[in-house]
Design a protein around this motif. Structure first.
Motif, PDB file in Angstrom:
ATOM      1  N   GLU A 132      12.236  30.074  30.713  1.00 11.72           N
ATOM      2  CA  GLU A 132      13.108  29.787  31.854  1.00 11.72           C
ATOM      3  C   GLU A 132      14.548  30.242  31.600  1.00 11.72           C
ATOM      4  OE1 GLU A 132      12.871  25.747  33.015  1.00 11.72           O
ATOM      5  OE2 GLU A 132      10.722  25.792  33.457  1.00 11.72           O
ATOM      6  N   ASN A 133      15.091  29.921  30.434  1.00 14.42           N
ATOM      7  CA  ASN A 133      16.492  30.234  30.166  1.00 14.42           C
ATOM      8  C   ASN A 133      16.710  31.703  29.839  1.00 14.42           C
ATOM      9  OD1 ASN A 133      17.168  27.514  30.486  1.00 14.42           O
ATOM     10  ND2 ASN A 133      16.691  27.057  28.356  1.00 14.42           N
ATOM     11  N   GLU A 134      15.683  32.392  29.322  1.00 14.69           N
ATOM     12  CA  GLU A 134      15.781  33.814  28.999  1.00 14.69           C
ATOM     13  C   GLU A 134      14.691  34.562  29.763  1.00 14.69           C
ATOM     14  OE1 GLU A 134      16.761  34.751  24.690  1.00 14.69           O
ATOM     15  OE2 GLU A 134      16.042  32.690  24.503  1.00 14.69           O
ATOM     16  N   SER A 135      14.741  34.456  31.059  1.00 19.51           N
ATOM     17  CA  SER A 135      13.713  35.081  31.891  1.00 19.51           C
ATOM     18  C   SER A 135      13.839  36.601  31.843  1.00 19.51           C
ATOM     19  CB  SER A 135      13.832  34.583  33.328  1.00 19.51           C
ATOM     20  OG  SER A 135      15.123  34.865  33.841  1.00 19.51           O
ATOM     21  N   LEU A 136      12.692  37.271  31.819  1.00 20.61           N
ATOM     22  CA  LEU A 136      12.634  38.726  31.770  1.00 20.61           C
ATOM     23  C   LEU A 136      11.822  39.252  32.944  1.00 20.61           C
ATOM     24  CD1 LEU A 136      11.814  39.257  27.980  1.00 20.61           C
ATOM     25  CD2 LEU A 136      14.060  39.362  29.063  1.00 20.61           C
ATOM     26  N   ILE A 137      12.161  40.464  33.397  1.00 22.19           N
ATOM     27  CA  ILE A 137      11.369  41.143  34.413  1.00 22.19           C
ATOM     28  C   ILE A 137      10.250  41.933  33.737  1.00 22.19           C
ATOM     29  CG2 ILE A 137      11.411  42.843  36.272  1.00 22.19           C
ATOM     30  CD1 ILE A 137      14.312  42.063  36.778  1.00 22.19           C
ATOM     31  N   TYR A 138      10.616  42.657  32.658  1.00 21.25           N
ATOM     32  CA  TYR A 138       9.637  43.405  31.879  1.00 21.25           C
ATOM     33  C   TYR A 138       9.420  42.711  30.547  1.00 21.25           C
ATOM     34  CZ  TYR A 138      10.341  47.230  35.176  1.00 21.25           C
ATOM     35  OH  TYR A 138      10.412  47.985  36.313  1.00 21.25           O
ATOM     36  N   GLY A 139       8.211  42.859  30.025  1.00 21.97           N
ATOM     37  CA  GLY A 139       7.915  42.317  28.716  1.00 21.97           C
ATOM     38  C   GLY A 139       7.131  41.025  28.762  1.00 21.97           C
ATOM     39  N   PRO A 140       6.713  40.507  27.600  1.00 25.76           N
ATOM     40  CA  PRO A 140       5.934  39.260  27.530  1.00 25.76           C
ATOM     41  C   PRO A 140       6.702  38.088  28.121  1.00 25.76           C
ATOM     42  CG  PRO A 140       5.885  40.431  25.434  1.00 25.76           C
ATOM     43  CD  PRO A 140       6.891  41.128  26.279  1.00 25.76           C
ATOM     44  N   GLN A 141       5.971  37.171  28.715  1.00 30.04           N
ATOM     45  CA  GLN A 141       6.584  36.039  29.400  1.00 30.04           C
ATOM     46  C   GLN A 141       6.426  34.719  28.638  1.00 30.04           C
ATOM     47  OE1 GLN A 141       8.296  36.628  32.346  1.00 30.04           O
ATOM     48  NE2 GLN A 141       7.810  38.765  31.933  1.00 30.04           N
ATOM     49  N   LEU A 142       5.766  34.739  27.471  1.00 28.64           N
ATOM     50  CA  LEU A 142       5.548  33.511  26.715  1.00 28.64           C
ATOM     51  C   LEU A 142       6.854  32.963  26.161  1.00 28.64           C
ATOM     52  CD1 LEU A 142       2.311  34.225  24.634  1.00 28.64           C
ATOM     53  CD2 LEU A 142       2.539  32.830  26.677  1.00 28.64           C
ATOM     54  N   SER A 143       6.907  31.650  26.005  1.00 27.67           N
ATOM     55  CA  SER A 143       8.052  31.008  25.367  1.00 27.67           C
ATOM     56  C   SER A 143       7.553  30.051  24.300  1.00 27.67           C
ATOM     57  CB  SER A 143       8.896  30.247  26.399  1.00 27.67           C
ATOM     58  OG  SER A 143       8.169  29.137  26.898  1.00 27.67           O
ATOM     59  N   PHE A 144       8.412  29.698  23.386  1.00 33.76           N
ATOM     60  CA  PHE A 144       8.075  28.726  22.350  1.00 33.76           C
ATOM     61  C   PHE A 144       7.958  27.331  22.966  1.00 33.76           C
ATOM     62  CE2 PHE A 144      10.137  31.864  19.402  1.00 33.76           C
ATOM     63  CZ  PHE A 144       9.003  32.117  18.658  1.00 33.76           C
ATOM     64  N   THR A 145       7.267  26.444  22.253  1.00 27.45           N
ATOM     65  CA  THR A 145       7.139  25.051  22.666  1.00 27.45           C
ATOM     66  C   THR A 145       7.741  24.155  21.584  1.00 27.45           C
ATOM     67  OG1 THR A 145       4.996  24.630  21.613  1.00 27.45           O
ATOM     68  CG2 THR A 145       4.972  25.667  23.789  1.00 27.45           C
ATOM     69  N   GLU A 146       7.613  22.838  21.767  1.00 29.46           N
ATOM     70  CA  GLU A 146       8.140  21.893  20.781  1.00 29.46           C
ATOM     71  C   GLU A 146       7.220  21.720  19.578  1.00 29.46           C
ATOM     72  OE1 GLU A 146      10.252  21.244  24.515  1.00 29.46           O
ATOM     73  OE2 GLU A 146       8.133  21.461  24.020  1.00 29.46           O
ATOM     74  N   SER A 147       6.039  22.312  19.611  1.00 30.21           N
ATOM     75  CA  SER A 147       5.081  22.188  18.517  1.00 30.21           C
ATOM     76  C   SER A 147       5.282  23.310  17.511  1.00 30.21           C
ATOM     77  CB  SER A 147       3.648  22.228  19.060  1.00 30.21           C
ATOM     78  OG  SER A 147       2.713  22.328  18.012  1.00 30.21           O
ATOM     79  N   LEU A 148       5.559  22.952  16.266  1.00 29.31           N
ATOM     80  CA  LEU A 148       5.765  23.956  15.221  1.00 29.31           C
ATOM     81  C   LEU A 148       4.483  24.742  14.957  1.00 29.31           C
ATOM     82  CD1 LEU A 148       7.610  25.200  13.070  1.00 29.31           C
ATOM     83  CD2 LEU A 148       6.921  23.367  11.528  1.00 29.31           C
ATOM     84  N   GLU A 149       3.338  24.068  14.966  1.00 31.50           N
ATOM     85  CA  GLU A 149       2.068  24.750  14.724  1.00 31.50           C
ATOM     86  C   GLU A 149       1.788  25.793  15.801  1.00 31.50           C
ATOM     87  OE1 GLU A 149      -1.019  21.901  14.346  1.00 31.50           O
ATOM     88  OE2 GLU A 149      -0.282  21.078  12.449  1.00 31.50           O
ATOM     89  N   THR A 150       2.064  25.433  17.053  1.00 30.79           N
ATOM     90  CA  THR A 150       1.874  26.387  18.147  1.00 30.79           C
ATOM     91  C   THR A 150       2.793  27.588  18.000  1.00 30.79           C
ATOM     92  OG1 THR A 150       1.247  24.576  19.636  1.00 30.79           O
ATOM     93  CG2 THR A 150       1.876  26.659  20.656  1.00 30.79           C
ATOM     94  N   ASN A 151       4.036  27.347  17.642  1.00 29.71           N
ATOM     95  CA  ASN A 151       4.999  28.437  17.485  1.00 29.71           C
ATOM     96  C   ASN A 151       4.607  29.374  16.346  1.00 29.71           C
ATOM     97  OD1 ASN A 151       6.420  27.222  19.549  1.00 29.71           O
ATOM     98  ND2 ASN A 151       7.923  26.242  18.210  1.00 29.71           N
ATOM     99  N   LEU A 152       4.168  28.802  15.225  1.00 28.33           N
ATOM    100  CA  LEU A 152       3.718  29.634  14.105  1.00 28.33           C
ATOM    101  C   LEU A 152       2.491  30.450  14.498  1.00 28.33           C
ATOM    102  CD1 LEU A 152       4.145  27.170  11.109  1.00 28.33           C
ATOM    103  CD2 LEU A 152       5.453  29.254  11.514  1.00 28.33           C
TER     104      LEU A 152
END
Length: 498
Positions: A132-152
């Protein structure tokens, strides 16, 4: 933190004694639950914190297995091999209590010399979603979450190499939180990795609630308003920077990641520049740099010109300025400061309100207040245009912290312009440049590649070169391998029939 006293019994002990010790350690928490079964002549107790565990897993794998346990096998070693969940045995109470707080359950057979713990935690967390805060038109749309395991997991999935290192650290004396330092071992400078690790290990603090707080704790100069690390919520931005030889810092329970070391020009870059064609990306980068400079200097130049330097204004424009300001009761300095404050109030109110209401309030409030201020003789039309252009220039910075710093330094520059004219603007700019020259990120100069001057990095920071010519990594972060590929082989092009 709970500590075992010398007069308290060790394992083996009775179920009642163990229950009392757990209650004492957890301050008689009403959420501590105990379930007991009798198997032969022995009692088996299961301890857990009710809101921390998955009750389906508890009943399906642990309780059902214990109920069917033969009396001759009522021993922790047999139970460890019987329950179909990975468990651990402990002889001390302190790690068991830590496990309970992390969502484990404790199984103890009366008078055994060890207790077992099983991880059946149920953590409520946000699913992977669009940034949401770093929205892009081109490129991947995924963002990190609060879970460290998910981010890794996301980082490993994107990089997909065994060269990726994820060093585990703990920060926080009272509330320990897991930190991961991620980098490519074949690229990242070992001195940078050691510096990050040492600064995190040296922290003496109760807890760290977010990566933005961690950044302020480990950065080179915490009194500066300029961010000395890049904070992002985009996995592709982190992976792109890691492949340049930089280091990422992930904190559990935080949806943002830190990237070090950086320069001030990295804060004006966007990964969208990489996904666009090289000429479009170059245009946007140069546009952001020009917009940032104009955002700082436009309003101060207006104040200085109207206060001390009428001669620099063309005569035709001077007449228009005089007519516009004929009914304004304030000097240019007060007029500019008041309008800048109004713009900041509108921006802050728009951010704090719900999204739909905030956007409407920002647009309508800006139009209504601007029109009303001009008709009431509160300000001039030209200053409203200049203030609006300055605000738009500060909003072009992809990094929120950098955009905020630009808006803040505009105020002292306006005051200096109102006091000493263009000389005050030059003095303010000189002060900010000296400050930036003294800044560093992880010991690396903040104004690289301008100071010290590195020609190859100038091309990488100010221009987005075509991919077949962009064969070097930034030298500012001192990667072990500065070349991405051979430029000679990249130029070789063959047709199908060759």
């Amino acid at each position: 933190m709970w500590k075992r006293k010398k007069n308290r019994p060790h394992f083996p002990c009775s179920i009642e004694v163990l229950h009392n010790q757990f209650k004492s350690a957890l301050h008689d928490s009403p959420d501590l639950e105990m379930v007991t079964y009798t198997i032969g002549r022995k009692q088996v107790a299961i301890f857990y914190i009710s809101y921390q565990i998955n009750k389906k897993e508890l009943h399906k794998h642990i309780l059902s297995t214990i109920v069917q346990l033969p009396s001759q096998h009522a021993h922790y070693q047999h139970l460890l091999n019987t329950i179909p969940i990975a468990g651990r045995s402990y002889e001390a109470l302190t790690p068991i209590i830590k496990s309970l707080l992390q969502g484990h359950c404790c199984v103890y057979i009366e008078h055994d010399d060890q207790a077992l713990t099983y991880a059946i935690s149920e953590v409520k967390q946000r699913s992977v979603d669009k940034a949401e805060n770093e929205s892009l038109i081109y490129g991947p749309q995924l963002s990190f979450t609060e879970s460290l395991e998910t981010n890794l997991n996301i980082v490993q999935w994107r990089l997909n190499t065994g060269d990726l290192e994820a060093d585990k650290l703990m920060v926080g004396e009272r509330i320990p939180t897991e930190v991961r330092v991620v980098y490519l071992k074949s690229l990242a400078n070992e001195e940078n990795v050691q510096t990050v690790t040492q600064r995190i290990n040296d922290l003496v603090i109760d807890d760290v609630i977010d990566t933005s707080v961690l950044a302020q704790l480990i950065e080179d100069k915490s009194t500066s308003m300029f961010p000395q690390s890049l904070q992002t919520e985009l996995p592709d931005r982190l992976c792109y920077e890691i492949k340049k030889g930089r280091i990422g810092i992930l904190l559990d329970k935080s949806p943002h990641v830190l990237i070090v070391p950086i320069s001030i020009f990295n804060l004006l870059e966007s990964t969208e520049d990489v996904y666009m064609r090289w000429n479009m990306g170059t245009f946007l980068r140069i546009l952001r740099i020009i917009a940032t400079i104009l955002s700082i200097l436009l309003t101060p130049a207006y104040v200085a010109a109207l206060t001390y330097h009428y001669e620099v204004i063309p005569s035709s424009l001077l007449v228009s300025l005089g007519q516009s300001r004929s009914n304004v009761p304030f000097p240019p300095l007060i007029e500019a400061l008041l309008l800048e404050l109004v713009i900041e109030l509108l921006r802050e109110a728009g951010v704090r309100l719900p999204t739909k209401v905030g956007q409407t309030m920002g647009i309508v409030g800006g139009i209504v207040l601007g029109q009303a201020a001009v008709q009431a003789g509160f300000t001039s039309n030209i200053l409203i245009i200049i203030i609006a252009l300055s605000a738009l220039g500060s909003f072009t910075a992809p990094n929120y912290m950098m955009g905020t710093a630009i808006r803040i330094i505009r105020f002292p520059t306006i005051i200096m312009a109102g006091l000493w004219g263009f000389i005050g603007i030059f003095a303010a700019c000189a002060f900010f440049i000296i400050h930036l020259l003294r800044l560093s990120s992880l010991g690396r100069p903040y104004l690289e590649p301008i100071y010290p001057f590195i020609l190859k990095d100038v091309n990488n920071n100010f221009f987005r070169l075509p991919w077949n010519k962009n064969n070097t990594r930034p030298l500012a972060s001192q990667p072990k391998d500065s070349f991405r590929f051979s430029s000679l082989k990249a130029k070789e092009k063959k047709d199908i029939d060759e």
